[in-house]
Design a protein around this motif. Structure first.
Motif, mmCIF file in Angstrom:
data_model
loop_
_atom_site.group_PDB
_atom_site.id
_atom_site.type_symbol
_atom_site.label_atom_id
_atom_site.label_comp_id
_atom_site.label_asym_id
_atom_site.label_seq_id
_atom_site.Cartn_x
_atom_site.Cartn_y
_atom_site.Cartn_z
ATOM 1 N N VAL A 1 -3.997 -11.165 7.031
ATOM 2 C CA VAL A 1 -5.075 -10.169 7.013
ATOM 3 C C VAL A 1 -4.983 -9.363 5.729
ATOM 4 O O VAL A 1 -3.891 -8.938 5.328
ATOM 5 N N LEU A 2 -6.115 -9.150 5.063
ATOM 6 C CA LEU A 2 -6.198 -8.248 3.923
ATOM 7 C C LEU A 2 -6.865 -6.975 4.413
ATOM 8 O O LEU A 2 -8.065 -6.960 4.701
ATOM 9 N N ALA A 3 -6.084 -5.912 4.553
ATOM 10 C CA ALA A 3 -6.615 -4.656 5.081
ATOM 11 C C ALA A 3 -5.704 -3.510 4.668
ATOM 12 O O ALA A 3 -4.518 -3.707 4.425
ATOM 13 N N LEU B 1 0.390 -9.349 6.168
ATOM 14 C CA LEU B 1 -0.570 -8.271 5.963
ATOM 15 C C LEU B 1 -0.497 -7.885 4.502
ATOM 16 O O LEU B 1 0.577 -7.541 3.989
ATOM 17 N N CYS B 2 -1.614 -7.947 3.797
ATOM 18 C CA CYS B 2 -1.664 -7.608 2.375
ATOM 19 C C CYS B 2 -2.742 -6.563 2.145
ATOM 20 O O CYS B 2 -3.706 -6.471 2.902
ATOM 21 N N SER B 3 -2.569 -5.786 1.101
ATOM 22 C CA SER B 3 -3.572 -4.778 0.741
ATOM 23 C C SER B 3 -4.566 -5.370 -0.250
ATOM 24 O O SER B 3 -4.166 -6.067 -1.197
ATOM 25 N N PRO B 4 -5.854 -5.097 -0.093
ATOM 26 C CA PRO B 4 -6.841 -5.558 -1.074
ATOM 27 C C PRO B 4 -6.587 -4.973 -2.461
ATOM 28 O O PRO B 4 -7.121 -5.478 -3.448
ATOM 29 N N ALA B 5 -5.776 -3.895 -2.529
ATOM 30 C CA ALA B 5 -5.498 -3.263 -3.817
ATOM 31 C C ALA B 5 -4.321 -3.910 -4.550
ATOM 32 O O ALA B 5 -3.996 -3.497 -5.659
ATOM 33 N N MET B 6 -3.683 -4.919 -3.941
ATOM 34 C CA MET B 6 -2.547 -5.571 -4.597
ATOM 35 C C MET B 6 -2.980 -6.263 -5.880
ATOM 36 O O MET B 6 -4.103 -6.760 -5.992
ATOM 37 N N LEU B 7 -2.057 -6.301 -6.843
ATOM 38 C CA LEU B 7 -2.300 -7.106 -8.028
ATOM 39 C C LEU B 7 -2.422 -8.569 -7.632
ATOM 40 O O LEU B 7 -1.783 -9.013 -6.667
ATOM 41 N N GLY B 8 -3.214 -9.327 -8.377
ATOM 42 C CA GLY B 8 -3.420 -10.734 -8.046
ATOM 43 C C GLY B 8 -2.123 -11.514 -8.001
ATOM 44 O O GLY B 8 -1.896 -12.313 -7.086
ATOM 45 N N CYS B 9 -1.223 -11.269 -8.983
ATOM 46 C CA CYS B 9 0.036 -12.015 -9.012
ATOM 47 C C CYS B 9 0.897 -11.680 -7.805
ATOM 48 O O CYS B 9 1.581 -12.549 -7.249
ATOM 49 N N ALA B 10 0.863 -10.412 -7.359
ATOM 50 C CA ALA B 10 1.639 -10.019 -6.186
ATOM 51 C C ALA B 10 1.079 -10.665 -4.922
ATOM 52 O O ALA B 10 1.833 -11.089 -4.040
ATOM 53 N N LEU B 11 -0.256 -10.744 -4.828
ATOM 54 C CA LEU B 11 -0.876 -11.385 -3.668
ATOM 55 C C LEU B 11 -0.476 -12.851 -3.583
ATOM 56 O O LEU B 11 -0.134 -13.360 -2.507
ATOM 57 N N VAL B 12 -0.500 -13.551 -4.707
ATOM 58 C CA VAL B 12 -0.114 -14.967 -4.715
ATOM 59 C C VAL B 12 1.330 -15.124 -4.252
ATOM 60 O O VAL B 12 1.645 -16.017 -3.449
#
Length: 244
Positions: free
Chosen positions: A98-100, A119-130
């Motif tokens: 979930v991105l929330a 659970l990830c934040s939509p504000a995360m940097l792209g590299c951190a999300l990956v």
């Protein structure tokens, strides 16, 4: 300590056993799914051609192992639980992330108990999300550091039988001393936003954001922004719950 956590998150993850992961995006926000498509390009996460509605049937992908489902919708807890149950039934082996950034701690716990993988934040940097998604498909469970620390602090406080009465009263008093703008900035800190991101979001000068954060740290008795985010995760709503 906060710098160590961030650096650890961005270290390369061991090679994944899945060079190609079919990735389903449930997202009605055009800007968000366009950004995610860009972030995940040239990674192991191959986005399906279609973007799905929250109620879409994705059972056709049940045989396309491995499958990752990204749920990027702002839903209530019950709606998240219903979606999680339905998606897991349609694709039993899929990982679901979930991105929330609006969930209460109790809601986060409920979702993980129901089988949420990340659970990830939509504000995360792209590299951190990956990197977070790589951890999920490697068999780990991911949640933001601020949420994890807040859960640990909550558990620690529960282990002290007489510790709740005074901190709760103190927290309510502190929350009442925050200005509306300070409360807005605290919510941004909970999402892991940088000063520049906060300034852009609230239409402020970056120098003004720094002044507000300095005041916030003093008011909530926090040594740094991570501690302030942890405090906010637990206590920002207490003024509403315990009007005084």
């Amino acid at each position: 300590m906060a710098h160590v956590i961030v650096r650890m998150q961005l270290q390369p993850v061991a090679p994944s056993p899945f060079p190609h992961v079919t990735t389903l995006l449930i997202c009605r926000n055009t800007v968000l799914h366009t950004g995610l498509r860009h972030v995940l390009s040239d990674t192991q996460f191959a986005l399906a051609d279609n973007v799905f509605e929250p109620t879409a049937d994705v059972s056709a992908f049940a045989e396309s192992e491995p499958v990752l489902i990204l749920l990027c919708e702002k839903l209530s807890l019950n709606e998240y639980l219903e979606a999680l149950e339905r998606l897991k039934a349609q694709c039993p082996s899929a990982w679901l992330v979930v991105l929330a950034d609006h969930l209460e701690l109790s809601a986060v716990v409920r979702l993980y108990e129901a089988g949420l993988n990340g659970l990830c934040s939509p504000a995360m940097l792209g590299c951190a999300l990956v990197k977070a998604l790589e951890l999920v498909v490697a068999g780990e469970t991911f949640l933001p550091a601020a949420v994890g620390l807040a859960l640990l602090e909550q558990q620690s406080r529960r282990s002290l039988p007489d510790a709740q009465a005074v901190p709760t009263t103190t927290a309510v008093g502190l929350a009442g001393r925050l200005t509306h703008r300070e409360a807005q900035i605290l919510r941004c800190l909970m999402q892991g936003a940088s000063n520049k991101m906060i300034a852009r979001e609230l239409d402020l000068a970056e120098a003004t954001v720094k002044v507000h954060i300095k005041a916030i740290l003093k008011k909530v008795q926090a040594a740094n922004r991570t501690q302030a985010a942890m405090w906010a995760q637990q206590h920002l709503q207490m003024e509403v719950q315990h009007p005084g």
